[in-house]
Design an enzyme around this catalytic site. Structure first.
Site, PDB file in Angstrom:
ATOM      1  N   ASP A  95       1.127  -1.162  -0.063  1.00  0.00           N
ATOM      2  CA  ASP A  95       0.181   0.122  -0.325  1.00  0.00           C
ATOM      3  C   ASP A  95       1.229   1.196  -0.400  1.00  0.00           C
ATOM      4  O   ASP A  95       2.016   0.939   0.599  1.00  0.00           O
ATOM      5  CB  ASP A  95      -0.961   0.499   1.216  1.00  0.00           C
ATOM      6  CG  ASP A  95       0.177   0.140   2.432  1.00  0.00           C
ATOM      7  OD1 ASP A  95       0.627  -0.907   2.900  1.00  0.00           O
ATOM      8  OD2 ASP A  95      -0.886   0.574   3.922  1.00  0.00           O
ATOM      9  N   GLU A 132      -0.454  -1.919   5.161  1.00  0.00           N
ATOM     10  CA  GLU A 132       0.857  -1.572   6.451  1.00  0.00           C
ATOM     11  C   GLU A 132       0.705  -0.380   6.860  1.00  0.00           C
ATOM     12  O   GLU A 132       0.949   0.021   8.040  1.00  0.00           O
ATOM     13  CB  GLU A 132       2.442  -1.873   6.222  1.00  0.00           C
ATOM     14  CG  GLU A 132       2.899  -2.318   6.619  1.00  0.00           C
ATOM     15  CD  GLU A 132       3.666  -0.502   7.244  1.00  0.00           C
ATOM     16  OE1 GLU A 132       4.451  -0.593   8.338  1.00  0.00           O
ATOM     17  OE2 GLU A 132       3.493  -0.115   6.219  1.00  0.00           O
TER      18      GLU A 132
END
Length: 357
Positions: A128, A185
């Protein structure tokens, strides 16, 4: 490193492995300092030749990921690209884990001996991006406003893909490798969601390896250390409510600005005067909101925000309690009221000695 006891997946660093049994034990305290284990390379000469030959291809992959950043649990394009590449190399892929996460599984061509210490491992990367504007001016800068691979997850994804391609082409190992591509994350805890959805029941791993870029480390070096390597992180929000009024008559107000400033000063003392200098901790106030466009008006309230980072769990819990107690004492002393909330983030990343060595 995977902390299974907290059912959270903290950030990982520099090809460091975590033994699953040790992770479940969740030891509370480790030595704070220690030497980094460093391996040096001269440019690309110390790398696997077949991977060096793919250097330009890997670079193009990273640039593509960088131009198409996706936020937590929205990594649909990234996940699809990763799955297609893994499948093209003959790696079995299972998608839809924690919404956009996926795992590729590869079995080596050599038999596993009966006394082998590890029969399966996981290699993990996060996918991400951050919710922020990119202002680098690069030719491959983000195409999506408000989204930016500022933490390097485009590189992490590329590195794991590069490892997967090489291992799939050679299969020169014994056992099984699971390539774990984690979503979310950057705060939401995508690793925790993967674990809760049965990641390690479905993909048994005797150890998990992770890597994190670190621009301050000189090029050509890989570093690791036993014990804590990346701190836990918790966020806090404080809302102080006083009684506003005219700036010419402050004695008729309960000034939340003054109280907020005093609170910030007191909180810094939690590190400089309440924390053992050997026991590293950081408390940073990063937000202070108050007032309006009218410069002659004392506002009714102030909002303060920040983060706390620690290596030791007992220090972490102490700081959270002291933050609440000290803030209440300061605010109450001025006759104002306070609302506070602490948002627990990832625990510290702790590297186990056997895997680090």
């Amino acid at each position: 490193t995977v902390d299974l006891a907290n059912r959270n997946w903290p950030r990982v660093h520099k090809w460091v492995r975590s033994d699953m049994a040790a992770a479940k034990a969740c030891p509370r305290r480790f030595a704070m300092y220690g030497r980094y284990t460093t391996r040096s390379f001269s440019s690309l000469s110390g790398c696997v030749p077949e991977i060096v030959e793919n250097h330009s291809e890997l670079t193009s992959w990273r640039h593509d990921f960088h131009m198409h950043p996706e936020l937590s649990f929205e990594e649909f394009r990234t996940s699809n690209v990763v799955a297609e590449r893994l499948e093209s190399w003959g790696i079995k892929v299972e998608t839809g884990i924690a919404k956009t996460g996926l795992v590729g599984t590869l079995v080596g061509k050599h038999p596993v001996s009966s006394d082998a210490q590890r029969k399966s491992i996981g290699l993990r990367a996060d996918m991400d991006a951050l919710a922020m504007e990119e202002e680098t001016g690069l030719n491959h800068k983000s195409k999506f406003p408000g989204k930016f691979h500022g933490c390097g997850h485009d590189g992490h994804t590329t590195m794991l893909l590069g490892a997967a391609k090489h291992l799939a082409q050679t299969r020169d190992f014994a056992g099984t490798v699971h390539f774990i591509f984690q979503p979310a994350e950057e705060g939401p805890g995508g690793g925790r969601v993967m674990v809760e959805e049965g990641l390690f029941e479905r993909f048994d791993c005797d150890a998990v390896f992770g890597i994190h870029n670190w621009p301050l480390i000189p090029e050509g070096k890989i570093c690791a250390r036993t014990g804590p390597i990346m701190a836990s992180t918790d966020e806090f929000e404080i809302k102080i409510t006083g009684h506003g009024g005219h700036a010419a008559m402050p004695h008729l107000t309960i000034d939340p600005l003054l109280i907020g400033c005093q609170t910030v000063n007191v909180l810094q003392g939690l590190i400089s005067r309440s924390t053992d200098p050997i026991d590293s901790a950081v408390l940073s106030v990063t937000q202070f909101f108050a007032g309006s466009d009218a410069a002659n008006v004392i506002p009714n309230e102030v909002k303060i925000g920040g983060t706390m980072r620690t290596f030791d769990e007992s220090t972490r819990q102490r700081l959270k309690k002291q933050l609440l107690d000290c803030t209440k004492a300061v605010v109450g002393g001025f006759g104002a009221t306070v609302e506070m909330e602490i948002f627990e983030g990832y625990p510290a990343t702790v590297n186990h000695k056997e895997e680090t060595d």
